[in-house]
Design a protein around this motif. Structure first.
Motif, PDB file in Angstrom:
ATOM      1  N   LEU A  77       0.827  -1.212   0.000  1.00 44.01           N
ATOM      2  CA  LEU A  77       0.000   0.000   0.000  1.00 44.01           C
ATOM      3  C   LEU A  77       0.861   1.263   0.000  1.00 44.01           C
ATOM      4  CD1 LEU A  77      -2.824  -1.047   2.509  1.00 44.01           C
ATOM      5  CD2 LEU A  77      -3.042  -0.669   0.033  1.00 44.01           C
ATOM      6  N   ILE A  78       1.913   1.254   0.792  1.00 45.45           N
ATOM      7  CA  ILE A  78       2.815   2.413   0.821  1.00 45.45           C
ATOM      8  C   ILE A  78       3.499   2.579  -0.525  1.00 45.45           C
ATOM      9  CG2 ILE A  78       4.924   3.383   1.831  1.00 45.45           C
ATOM     10  CD1 ILE A  78       4.079   1.949   4.458  1.00 45.45           C
ATOM     11  N   LEU A  79       3.971   1.472  -1.106  1.00 43.68           N
ATOM     12  CA  LEU A  79       4.660   1.555  -2.400  1.00 43.68           C
ATOM     13  C   LEU A  79       3.716   1.958  -3.528  1.00 43.68           C
ATOM     14  CD1 LEU A  79       7.073  -1.513  -2.148  1.00 43.68           C
ATOM     15  CD2 LEU A  79       7.597   0.919  -1.785  1.00 43.68           C
ATOM     16  N   GLN A  80       2.449   1.600  -3.419  1.00 49.08           N
ATOM     17  CA  GLN A  80       1.470   2.049  -4.424  1.00 49.08           C
ATOM     18  C   GLN A  80       1.240   3.550  -4.317  1.00 49.08           C
ATOM     19  OE1 GLN A  80      -2.018  -0.346  -3.785  1.00 49.08           O
ATOM     20  NE2 GLN A  80      -1.123  -2.155  -4.742  1.00 49.08           N
ATOM     21  N   ASP A  81       1.158   4.044  -3.076  1.00 49.01           N
ATOM     22  CA  ASP A  81       0.956   5.482  -2.874  1.00 49.01           C
ATOM     23  C   ASP A  81       2.200   6.288  -3.215  1.00 49.01           C
ATOM     24  OD1 ASP A  81      -1.630   5.125  -2.009  1.00 49.01           O
ATOM     25  OD2 ASP A  81      -1.153   5.299   0.120  1.00 49.01           O
ATOM     26  N   SER A  82       3.372   5.690  -2.994  1.00 49.17           N
ATOM     27  CA  SER A  82       4.645   6.385  -3.233  1.00 49.17           C
ATOM     28  C   SER A  82       5.601   5.459  -3.981  1.00 49.17           C
ATOM     29  CB  SER A  82       5.268   6.807  -1.904  1.00 49.17           C
ATOM     30  OG  SER A  82       4.413   7.628  -1.176  1.00 49.17           O
ATOM     31  N   PRO A  83       5.387   5.283  -5.294  1.00 46.92           N
ATOM     32  CA  PRO A  83       6.253   4.385  -6.069  1.00 46.92           C
ATOM     33  C   PRO A  83       7.728   4.778  -6.016  1.00 46.92           C
ATOM     34  CG  PRO A  83       4.351   5.053  -7.378  1.00 46.92           C
ATOM     35  CD  PRO A  83       4.326   5.854  -6.107  1.00 46.92           C
ATOM     36  N   SER A  84       8.012   6.034  -5.718  1.00 49.93           N
ATOM     37  CA  SER A  84       9.407   6.475  -5.642  1.00 49.93           C
ATOM     38  C   SER A  84      10.145   5.820  -4.479  1.00 49.93           C
ATOM     39  CB  SER A  84       9.467   7.997  -5.501  1.00 49.93           C
ATOM     40  OG  SER A  84       8.851   8.399  -4.287  1.00 49.93           O
ATOM     41  N   LEU A  85       9.418   5.165  -3.563  1.00 51.71           N
ATOM     42  CA  LEU A  85      10.056   4.483  -2.436  1.00 51.71           C
ATOM     43  C   LEU A  85      10.481   3.057  -2.762  1.00 51.71           C
ATOM     44  CD1 LEU A  85       7.864   5.753   0.536  1.00 51.71           C
ATOM     45  CD2 LEU A  85      10.206   6.423  -0.057  1.00 51.71           C
ATOM     46  N   GLN A  86      10.192   2.601  -3.955  1.00 49.76           N
ATOM     47  CA  GLN A  86      10.593   1.248  -4.355  1.00 49.76           C
ATOM     48  C   GLN A  86      12.104   1.033  -4.219  1.00 49.76           C
ATOM     49  OE1 GLN A  86       8.289  -1.160  -5.328  1.00 49.76           O
ATOM     50  NE2 GLN A  86       9.932  -2.636  -5.312  1.00 49.76           N
ATOM     51  N   PRO A  87      12.939   1.962  -4.682  1.00 53.07           N
ATOM     52  CA  PRO A  87      14.388   1.775  -4.476  1.00 53.07           C
ATOM     53  C   PRO A  87      14.757   1.716  -2.992  1.00 53.07           C
ATOM     54  CG  PRO A  87      14.010   3.454  -6.140  1.00 53.07           C
ATOM     55  CD  PRO A  87      12.673   3.132  -5.526  1.00 53.07           C
ATOM     56  N   PHE A  88      14.104   2.519  -2.165  1.00 56.83           N
ATOM     57  CA  PHE A  88      14.377   2.481  -0.736  1.00 56.83           C
ATOM     58  C   PHE A  88      14.057   1.103  -0.165  1.00 56.83           C
ATOM     59  CE2 PHE A  88      12.894   2.593   3.619  1.00 56.83           C
ATOM     60  CZ  PHE A  88      14.029   3.078   4.255  1.00 56.83           C
ATOM     61  N   PHE A  89      12.945   0.520  -0.567  1.00 58.25           N
ATOM     62  CA  PHE A  89      12.562  -0.816  -0.102  1.00 58.25           C
ATOM     63  C   PHE A  89      13.673  -1.818  -0.389  1.00 58.25           C
ATOM     64  CE2 PHE A  89      10.711  -4.913  -1.462  1.00 58.25           C
ATOM     65  CZ  PHE A  89      10.242  -5.361  -0.240  1.00 58.25           C
ATOM     66  N   ARG A  90      14.204  -1.781  -1.597  1.00 54.15           N
ATOM     67  CA  ARG A  90      15.285  -2.696  -1.979  1.00 54.15           C
ATOM     68  C   ARG A  90      16.564  -2.418  -1.188  1.00 54.15           C
ATOM     69  NH1 ARG A  90      14.681  -5.663  -6.393  1.00 54.15           N
ATOM     70  NH2 ARG A  90      12.780  -5.442  -7.580  1.00 54.15           N
ATOM     71  N   GLU A  91      16.885  -1.136  -1.012  1.00 55.94           N
ATOM     72  CA  GLU A  91      18.107  -0.762  -0.285  1.00 55.94           C
ATOM     73  C   GLU A  91      18.006  -1.083   1.202  1.00 55.94           C
ATOM     74  OE1 GLU A  91      18.451   3.398  -1.143  1.00 55.94           O
ATOM     75  OE2 GLU A  91      18.732   3.035  -3.285  1.00 55.94           O
ATOM     76  N   ALA A  92      16.809  -1.040   1.763  1.00 57.06           N
ATOM     77  CA  ALA A  92      16.613  -1.279   3.196  1.00 57.06           C
ATOM     78  C   ALA A  92      16.645  -2.760   3.550  1.00 57.06           C
ATOM     79  CB  ALA A  92      15.278  -0.675   3.645  1.00 57.06           C
TER      80      ALA A  92
END
Length: 104
Positions: free
Chosen positions: A48-63
């Motif tokens: 849900l967060i990634l759908q609202d803020s697709p720009s956070l996808q790289p952060f998800f991978r890096e985290a």
């Protein structure tokens, strides 16, 4: 910033529950269903967060590496799982983490 903290928190918990499911044989019989429910909840929240803020996808991978290390430490502190049984590196990919049909 808040969304990054939230993703990190859910990712940490998701990793913990996947590790429990994969490696904690002593509790698996009694806790499997609950762990799977939690895994699905954490996946949904992250998605849900990634759908609202697709720009956070790289952060998800890096985290993932850091969250996995914290999850691994938490599991080793709270279970009797031998440290050499749980890999040092994540045994799952970012894609698997968000795949509703994937379990270890």
């Amino acid at each position: 910033k808040r969304d990054k903290r939230t993703i990190s928190s859910y990712l940490l918990r998701l990793c913990e529950h996947l590790l429990k499911l994969q490696y904690w044989e002593v509790e698996k019989e009694y806790s499997r269903r609950g762990w799977i429910i939690e895994i699905n909840n954490f996946r949904t929240e992250i998605q849900l967060i990634l759908q609202d803020s697709p720009s956070l996808q790289p952060f998800f991978r890096e985290a993932l590496p850091e969250c996995y290390q914290k999850a691994r430490k938490n599991i080793l502190r709270t279970t009797a799982i031998p440290p050499d049984l749980i890999p040092q590196e994540p045994p799952f990919t970012p894609e698997q983490l968000l795949d509703e049909d994937w379990l270890p």
